[in-house]
Design an enzyme around this catalytic site. Structure first.
Site, PDB file in Angstrom:
ATOM      1  N   TYR A 142       0.860  -1.187   0.000  1.00  0.00           N
ATOM      2  CA  TYR A 142       0.000   0.000   0.000  1.00  0.00           C
ATOM      3  C   TYR A 142       0.896   1.237   0.000  1.00  0.00           C
ATOM      4  O   TYR A 142       1.511   1.581   1.010  1.00  0.00           O
ATOM      5  CB  TYR A 142      -0.891  -0.048   1.244  1.00  0.00           C
ATOM      6  CG  TYR A 142      -2.007   0.975   1.315  1.00  0.00           C
ATOM      7  CD1 TYR A 142      -2.152   2.004   0.394  1.00  0.00           C
ATOM      8  CD2 TYR A 142      -2.940   0.894   2.340  1.00  0.00           C
ATOM      9  CE1 TYR A 142      -3.173   2.915   0.487  1.00  0.00           C
ATOM     10  CE2 TYR A 142      -3.979   1.805   2.454  1.00  0.00           C
ATOM     11  CZ  TYR A 142      -4.093   2.810   1.530  1.00  0.00           C
ATOM     12  OH  TYR A 142      -5.119   3.714   1.634  1.00  0.00           O
ATOM     13  N   LYS A 170      -1.129  -1.148  -4.283  1.00  0.00           N
ATOM     14  CA  LYS A 170      -2.212  -0.167  -4.238  1.00  0.00           C
ATOM     15  C   LYS A 170      -1.550   1.203  -4.264  1.00  0.00           C
ATOM     16  O   LYS A 170      -0.954   1.647  -3.277  1.00  0.00           O
ATOM     17  CB  LYS A 170      -3.058  -0.341  -2.976  1.00  0.00           C
ATOM     18  CG  LYS A 170      -4.236   0.630  -2.864  1.00  0.00           C
ATOM     19  CD  LYS A 170      -5.026   0.367  -1.585  1.00  0.00           C
ATOM     20  CE  LYS A 170      -6.298   1.196  -1.507  1.00  0.00           C
ATOM     21  NZ  LYS A 170      -6.048   2.622  -1.255  1.00  0.00           N
TER      22      LYS A 170
END
Length: 315
Positions: A142, A170
């Site tokens: 992330y 992400k």
């Protein structure tokens, strides 16, 4: 690593970063969470992301985060991918959350780099490696530098992307050049957009899906933008992105996470309120709620207009 399956295509979908319903006393409302998940699936949403920024993950206790993940996984019942965000602080906490997520039956886990202290690259890489040694689930890195203070670049993320257990990123950042470079160097991974306002731009840069705060609100618009982009109608995709962004601009102007949570409760027909965001978020004022009520009407019109255009395009 034994037991790990590479799932870039399965994870390259339109994924709602689900809000966490709270009662007035800030306790977790698992019944409303189960119902919200069910209603998302009925609308066709292709994946769920738990306990991220939109889900107030870092404001929840470890036990609350486990309950959120278990509830969503149970409601989904394997019908769409479920990703559990397990990042935050100490490595041991991420391992505990990751092991629980595996028991709950999620598809993958996701993790921000460790925060607060200014950890060097070696420490960040070892943090991920330690969690992956202990948790046999696919990992989505992330990248959200504005919150963590750590920005993954194509070079700094290379040791992680070379690990087969890391199936994707992400990318919650506006740096499309960095996204394009990562996607070009690691074409077998899933690069997933994290900022709803640049969804179409991210597709051009190499993203293969999105995980976002407003996907649950505007799923039909995201799906239309993707269809138009994939068919070569870039102008049409940009037109729909403009509608998405009109909604986002208003949410950001008010206070994006409390505002999106409020509209999510209104949007889930008959569900009622998802509650306020946990303190230190400030509860929405009456004036802000009135603005959001009007915004919900505008969103309904955008959904109607886009659906009409999609039907006309198929004729």
């Amino acid at each position: 690593m034994d037991g790990v399956v590479t799932l870039p295509d399965e994870l390259s979908v339109l994924t709602a970063a689900i809000a966490t319903p709270l009662r007035p006393d800030e306790s977790l409302d698992e019944g409303v969470l189960f119902e919200l998940t069910t209603r998302y699936l009925e609308r066709g949403i292709e994946g769920l992301y738990c306990c991220g920024s939109s889900g107030e993950g870092v404001l929840l206790s470890t036990e609350e985060r486990k309950r959120v993940v278990a509830t969503v996984a149970r409601a989904v019942g394997g019908r769409v991918p479920v990703v559990a965000h397990i990042g935050g602080g100490a490595t041991r906490d991420a391992i505990e959350l990751g092991r629980h997520a595996a028991e709950a039956g999620v598809t993958a886990v996701s993790m921000i780099p460790p925060t607060y202290y200014r950890f060097g690259q070696d420490a960040v890489v070892e943090h991920y490696a330690a969690v992956m040694r202990a948790v046999e689930l696919p990992m989505i890195v992330y990248n959200i530098p504005q919150f963590t203070g750590t920005e993954f670049t194509p070079e700094s993320i290379r040791p992680l992307l070379e690990n087969d257990q890391v199936v994707g990123v992400k990318h919650t950042a506006h740096n499309m050049f960095s996204l394009q470079q990562m996607a070009a160097r690691f074409p077998g991974k899933a690069f997933i957009n994290g900022f709803d306002e640049v969804f179409v731009a991210s597709l051009a840069a190499g993203a293969r899906g999105t995980i976002g705060t407003t996907v649950g609100l505007q799923y039909e618009l995201f799906a239309a933008a993707r269809r138009r982009f994939d068919s070569g109608d870039v102008d049409g995709a940009r037109q729909v992105q403009g509608r998405i962004n009109d909604i986002i601009r208003e949410l950001v102007d008010i206070d994006v996470f409390p505002a999106a949570k409020y509209v999510s409760g209104r949007d889930a027909a008959g569900l009622g309120s998802l509650g306020s965001c946990r303190r230190p978020f400030v509860p929405l004022s009456q004036a802000a709620r009135a603005r959001l009520d009007r915004l919900d009407e505008r969103l309904t019109e955008y959904l109607r207009l886009t659906a009409h255009e999609e039907r006309s395009a198929r004729v």
